[in-house]
Design a protein around this motif. Structure first.
Motif, PDB file in Angstrom:
ATOM      1  N   ILE A  36      72.621  43.229  39.332  1.00  0.00           N
ATOM      2  CA  ILE A  36      72.790  44.685  39.234  1.00  0.00           C
ATOM      3  C   ILE A  36      72.542  45.150  37.816  1.00  0.00           C
ATOM      4  O   ILE A  36      71.867  46.165  37.578  1.00  0.00           O
ATOM      5  N   ARG A  37      73.078  44.411  36.855  1.00  0.00           N
ATOM      6  CA  ARG A  37      72.908  44.796  35.447  1.00  0.00           C
ATOM      7  C   ARG A  37      71.437  44.863  35.062  1.00  0.00           C
ATOM      8  O   ARG A  37      70.989  45.802  34.405  1.00  0.00           O
ATOM      9  N   GLU A  38      70.661  43.864  35.476  1.00  0.00           N
ATOM     10  CA  GLU A  38      69.248  43.817  35.113  1.00  0.00           C
ATOM     11  C   GLU A  38      68.460  44.941  35.783  1.00  0.00           C
ATOM     12  O   GLU A  38      67.642  45.611  35.136  1.00  0.00           O
ATOM     13  N   MET A  39      68.674  45.161  37.060  1.00  0.00           N
ATOM     14  CA  MET A  39      67.940  46.222  37.757  1.00  0.00           C
ATOM     15  C   MET A  39      68.334  47.603  37.231  1.00  0.00           C
ATOM     16  O   MET A  39      67.474  48.463  37.005  1.00  0.00           O
ATOM     17  N   SER A  40      69.620  47.834  37.008  1.00  0.00           N
ATOM     18  CA  SER A  40      70.076  49.146  36.543  1.00  0.00           C
ATOM     19  C   SER A  40      69.646  49.429  35.110  1.00  0.00           C
ATOM     20  O   SER A  40      69.517  50.591  34.711  1.00  0.00           O
ATOM     21  N   SER A  41      69.410  48.368  34.329  1.00  0.00           N
ATOM     22  CA  SER A  41      69.025  48.557  32.928  1.00  0.00           C
ATOM     23  C   SER A  41      67.669  49.234  32.790  1.00  0.00           C
ATOM     24  O   SER A  41      67.346  49.760  31.725  1.00  0.00           O
ATOM     25  N   CYS A  42      66.878  49.223  33.852  1.00  0.00           N
ATOM     26  CA  CYS A  42      65.537  49.819  33.789  1.00  0.00           C
ATOM     27  C   CYS A  42      65.534  51.311  34.088  1.00  0.00           C
ATOM     28  O   CYS A  42      64.515  51.974  33.925  1.00  0.00           O
ATOM     29  N   PHE A  43      66.669  51.843  34.540  1.00  0.00           N
ATOM     30  CA  PHE A  43      66.749  53.286  34.773  1.00  0.00           C
ATOM     31  C   PHE A  43      66.771  54.032  33.440  1.00  0.00           C
ATOM     32  O   PHE A  43      67.436  53.632  32.492  1.00  0.00           O
ATOM     33  N   THR A  44      66.027  55.118  33.373  1.00  0.00           N
ATOM     34  CA  THR A  44      66.089  56.039  32.239  1.00  0.00           C
ATOM     35  C   THR A  44      66.112  57.458  32.804  1.00  0.00           C
ATOM     36  O   THR A  44      66.094  57.644  34.023  1.00  0.00           O
ATOM     37  N   LYS A  45      66.100  58.414  31.941  1.00  0.00           N
ATOM     38  CA  LYS A  45      66.080  59.808  32.395  1.00  0.00           C
ATOM     39  C   LYS A  45      64.815  60.089  33.198  1.00  0.00           C
ATOM     40  O   LYS A  45      64.834  60.827  34.191  1.00  0.00           O
ATOM     41  N   GLU A  46      63.689  59.481  32.774  1.00  0.00           N
ATOM     42  CA  GLU A  46      62.412  59.704  33.458  1.00  0.00           C
ATOM     43  C   GLU A  46      62.167  58.696  34.576  1.00  0.00           C
ATOM     44  O   GLU A  46      61.596  59.030  35.620  1.00  0.00           O
ATOM     45  N   LYS A  47      62.560  57.444  34.354  1.00  0.00           N
ATOM     46  CA  LYS A  47      62.284  56.375  35.320  1.00  0.00           C
ATOM     47  C   LYS A  47      63.439  56.269  36.314  1.00  0.00           C
ATOM     48  O   LYS A  47      64.489  55.697  36.021  1.00  0.00           O
ATOM     49  N   THR A  48      63.225  56.813  37.490  1.00  0.00           N
ATOM     50  CA  THR A  48      64.284  56.858  38.499  1.00  0.00           C
ATOM     51  C   THR A  48      63.953  56.006  39.735  1.00  0.00           C
ATOM     52  O   THR A  48      64.673  56.053  40.729  1.00  0.00           O
ATOM     53  N   ILE A  49      62.866  55.252  39.668  1.00  0.00           N
ATOM     54  CA  ILE A  49      62.527  54.276  40.703  1.00  0.00           C
ATOM     55  C   ILE A  49      62.237  52.954  40.010  1.00  0.00           C
ATOM     56  O   ILE A  49      61.443  52.910  39.067  1.00  0.00           O
ATOM     57  N   VAL A  50      62.884  51.870  40.455  1.00  0.00           N
ATOM     58  CA  VAL A  50      62.714  50.553  39.846  1.00  0.00           C
ATOM     59  C   VAL A  50      62.246  49.570  40.917  1.00  0.00           C
ATOM     60  O   VAL A  50      62.933  49.378  41.930  1.00  0.00           O
ATOM     61  N   LEU A  51      61.093  48.954  40.692  1.00  0.00           N
ATOM     62  CA  LEU A  51      60.562  47.952  41.608  1.00  0.00           C
ATOM     63  C   LEU A  51      60.948  46.563  41.128  1.00  0.00           C
ATOM     64  O   LEU A  51      60.655  46.196  39.996  1.00  0.00           O
ATOM     65  N   GLY A  52      61.611  45.794  41.978  1.00  0.00           N
ATOM     66  CA  GLY A  52      62.026  44.445  41.616  1.00  0.00           C
ATOM     67  C   GLY A  52      61.244  43.405  42.393  1.00  0.00           C
ATOM     68  O   GLY A  52      60.380  43.718  43.220  1.00  0.00           O
ATOM     69  N   TYR A  53      61.567  42.138  42.140  1.00  0.00           N
ATOM     70  CA  TYR A  53      60.863  41.033  42.789  1.00  0.00           C
ATOM     71  C   TYR A  53      61.771  40.349  43.797  1.00  0.00           C
ATOM     72  O   TYR A  53      62.862  39.895  43.453  1.00  0.00           O
ATOM     73  N   GLY A  54      61.313  40.281  45.043  1.00  0.00           N
ATOM     74  CA  GLY A  54      62.035  39.565  46.089  1.00  0.00           C
ATOM     75  C   GLY A  54      61.286  38.300  46.445  1.00  0.00           C
ATOM     76  O   GLY A  54      60.262  38.346  47.134  1.00  0.00           O
ATOM     77  N   ALA A  55      61.769  37.167  45.979  1.00  0.00           N
ATOM     78  CA  ALA A  55      61.080  35.888  46.173  1.00  0.00           C
ATOM     79  C   ALA A  55      61.573  35.202  47.442  1.00  0.00           C
ATOM     80  O   ALA A  55      62.526  35.637  48.089  1.00  0.00           O
ATOM     81  N   TYR A  56      60.893  34.104  47.785  1.00  0.00           N
ATOM     82  CA  TYR A  56      61.309  33.269  48.900  1.00  0.00           C
ATOM     83  C   TYR A  56      61.708  31.888  48.387  1.00  0.00           C
ATOM     84  O   TYR A  56      61.165  31.402  47.399  1.00  0.00           O
ATOM     85  N   GLU A  57      62.643  31.268  49.097  1.00  0.00           N
ATOM     86  CA  GLU A  57      63.139  29.953  48.707  1.00  0.00           C
ATOM     87  C   GLU A  57      62.009  28.917  48.755  1.00  0.00           C
ATOM     88  O   GLU A  57      61.110  28.989  49.588  1.00  0.00           O
ATOM     89  N   LYS A  58      62.094  27.933  47.842  1.00  0.00           N
ATOM     90  CA  LYS A  58      61.133  26.839  47.824  1.00  0.00           C
ATOM     91  C   LYS A  58      61.531  25.774  48.839  1.00  0.00           C
ATOM     92  O   LYS A  58      62.641  25.241  48.791  1.00  0.00           O
ATOM     93  N   LEU A  59      60.618  25.484  49.761  1.00  0.00           N
ATOM     94  CA  LEU A  59      60.826  24.451  50.763  1.00  0.00           C
ATOM     95  C   LEU A  59      59.610  23.533  50.778  1.00  0.00           C
ATOM     96  O   LEU A  59      58.541  23.908  50.298  1.00  0.00           O
ATOM     97  N   PRO A  60      59.732  22.339  51.338  1.00  0.00           N
ATOM     98  CA  PRO A  60      58.571  21.452  51.398  1.00  0.00           C
ATOM     99  C   PRO A  60      57.503  22.005  52.346  1.00  0.00           C
ATOM    100  O   PRO A  60      57.799  22.766  53.273  1.00  0.00           O
ATOM    101  N   GLY A  61      56.256  21.623  52.087  1.00  0.00           N
ATOM    102  CA  GLY A  61      55.195  21.929  53.034  1.00  0.00           C
ATOM    103  C   GLY A  61      54.205  22.976  52.568  1.00  0.00           C
ATOM    104  O   GLY A  61      54.488  23.799  51.686  1.00  0.00           O
ATOM    105  N   PHE A  62      53.028  22.923  53.194  1.00  0.00           N
ATOM    106  CA  PHE A  62      51.928  23.832  52.853  1.00  0.00           C
ATOM    107  C   PHE A  62      52.268  25.275  53.190  1.00  0.00           C
ATOM    108  O   PHE A  62      51.973  26.192  52.415  1.00  0.00           O
ATOM    109  N   LEU A  63      52.869  25.519  54.363  1.00  0.00           N
ATOM    110  CA  LEU A  63      53.159  26.887  54.787  1.00  0.00           C
ATOM    111  C   LEU A  63      54.063  27.592  53.795  1.00  0.00           C
ATOM    112  O   LEU A  63      53.842  28.768  53.468  1.00  0.00           O
ATOM    113  N   ASN A  64      55.080  26.892  53.297  1.00  0.00           N
ATOM    114  CA  ASN A  64      55.991  27.507  52.339  1.00  0.00           C
ATOM    115  C   ASN A  64      55.265  27.948  51.077  1.00  0.00           C
ATOM    116  O   ASN A  64      55.468  29.053  50.570  1.00  0.00           O
ATOM    117  N   LYS A  65      54.400  27.091  50.557  1.00  0.00           N
ATOM    118  CA  LYS A  65      53.649  27.461  49.353  1.00  0.00           C
ATOM    119  C   LYS A  65      52.693  28.613  49.631  1.00  0.00           C
ATOM    120  O   LYS A  65      52.493  29.492  48.781  1.00  0.00           O
TER     121      LYS A  65
END
Length: 367
Positions: free
Chosen positions: A143-172
């Protein structure tokens, strides 16, 4: 014909270099992000439908975030399992939890946007942070990291949603596709042309949601509570990105090709509702990827200017590898780019199949 093919090939490579250097380079070669903590009151919103196993694991991680002023808004979207029972238990355990119970509504049956609308209206804070019920924050400072990007002008913050690392070609392959998607929406946002975000990690001020009448303009489209909203509301002036490691979220990826293919069909069908200019830039990128491989194969098969063609192919792959490699380093996905040409070819094949599948039938949305 081979001469025309050669010049078409050169033109396609120029388009590819424009993307990998001119656009993606804005993110790939940017300096590591530095954030300044803020004390913006935050409402974290999670919508769940039949997610008992996931909410049991992840709600405590959200409720115990290291942030001075936040509430956790849990939305039960008419679950038929014991999701609601778990939510009610967490509500008693954590004083910062607000519970929203959604009853089945004939007009909005199974529509996640309706459930999210009720949650957004119930939130007591103006700044909203979204994630999915099957996601976990990578740290207590999410929360701290995402909220730190808010400013008076910047009111939308795009973050990164990753997927867990698992074995196999499909996961990569799944994680490489997720990386490539993130590189695109981060880079275009940095270029002043934001076009999408992901609900696994997204924040905005409620006034941005109200300015576009919430989800009303695309309520009948079951998907797109994240990317269609961003496509409509985000502008260069009001949007920023957050890619510090502590700001990431992770969720479990699909483990079968069939499930992932169905998921991709939903995503692609939703992108068909983007602004025309955004559909054109996305189409130009994927078309240039396909044409690059096809035209290079034809020219090399006929050995037409084969040394020049081989040199151009090598140069293009070097540029793409560097661009995606630096991006992967920022997003902690380096292992996905080791076999980049293989993943690129596989994704092109998948995208073609998704395109033709969506022509003949519509994918199912939400749950």
């Amino acid at each position: 014909m081979l001469t025309i093919t050669f010049y078409a090939f050169v033109a396609v490579v120029v388009i590819q270099l424009f993307y990998y250097l001119g656009i993606f380079g804005k993110f790939a070669f940017a300096k590591p992000q530095q954030t300044t903590p803020k004390r913006v009151p935050i409402s974290v919103i999670v919508c769940a439908k039949n997610e008992a196993e996931n909410v049991a694991k992840f709600v405590p991680l959200l409720a115990e975030q290291d942030y001075p002023d936040f509430e956790l808004v849990l939305i039960d979207d008419a679950s038929s399992d014991n999701t609601l029972d778990l939510f009610e238990g967490f509500e008693k355990q954590y004083p910062n939890i607000r519970l929203v119970k959604v009853e089945n509504n004939e007009a909005f049956w199974g529509n996640k946007k309706f459930a999210l609308t009720l949650g957004i209206k119930a939130a007591k804070h103006e700044y909203l942070l979204f994630t999915d019920a099957d996601c976990r924050p990578d740290s207590k400072n999410w929360i701290r990291e995402m909220s730190s990007c808010f400013t008076k002008e910047k009111t939308i913050v795009l973050g990164y949603g990753a997927y867990e690392k698992l074995p196999g070609f499909l996961n990569k392959l799944i994680r490489f596709e997720t990386l490539l998607t993130a590189v695109q929406y981060f880079s275009w946002a940095k270029a002043g042309r934001p076009f999408m975000g992901v609900g696994r990690n997204l924040a905005y001020k409620r006034e941005e949601w109200l300015n576009v009448r919430g989800f009303m303009d695309h309520m009948k489209i079951r998907s797109g509570d994240d990317d269609l909203f961003i496509n409509q509301a985000a502008k260069g002036k009001n949007t920023t990105v957050c890619y510090t490691p502590d700001s990431f979220t992770h969720s479990e990826p699909k483990t079968s090709f069939k499930e992932w293919f169905t998921q991709k069909r939903r995503h692609v069908s939703t992108s068909g509702h983007y602004k025309t200019s955004d559909k054109m830039q996305l189409g130009a990128f994927y078309a240039s990827q396909l044409l690059f491989i096809l035209l290079a194969a034809v020219l090399l098969a006929f050995q037409y200017q084969w040394m020049i063609v081989a040199g151009i192919v090598a140069f293009r792959y070097l540029v793409a590898w560097l661009s995606l490699g630096f991006s992967a380093g920022k997003l902690r996905e380096k292992d996905t780019v080791y076999f980049y040409p293989v993943f690129e070819f596989a994704l092109i094949f998948v995208q073609l199949n998704v395109f033709f599948s969506n022509i003949f039938s519509k994918p199912v949305h939400w749950k």
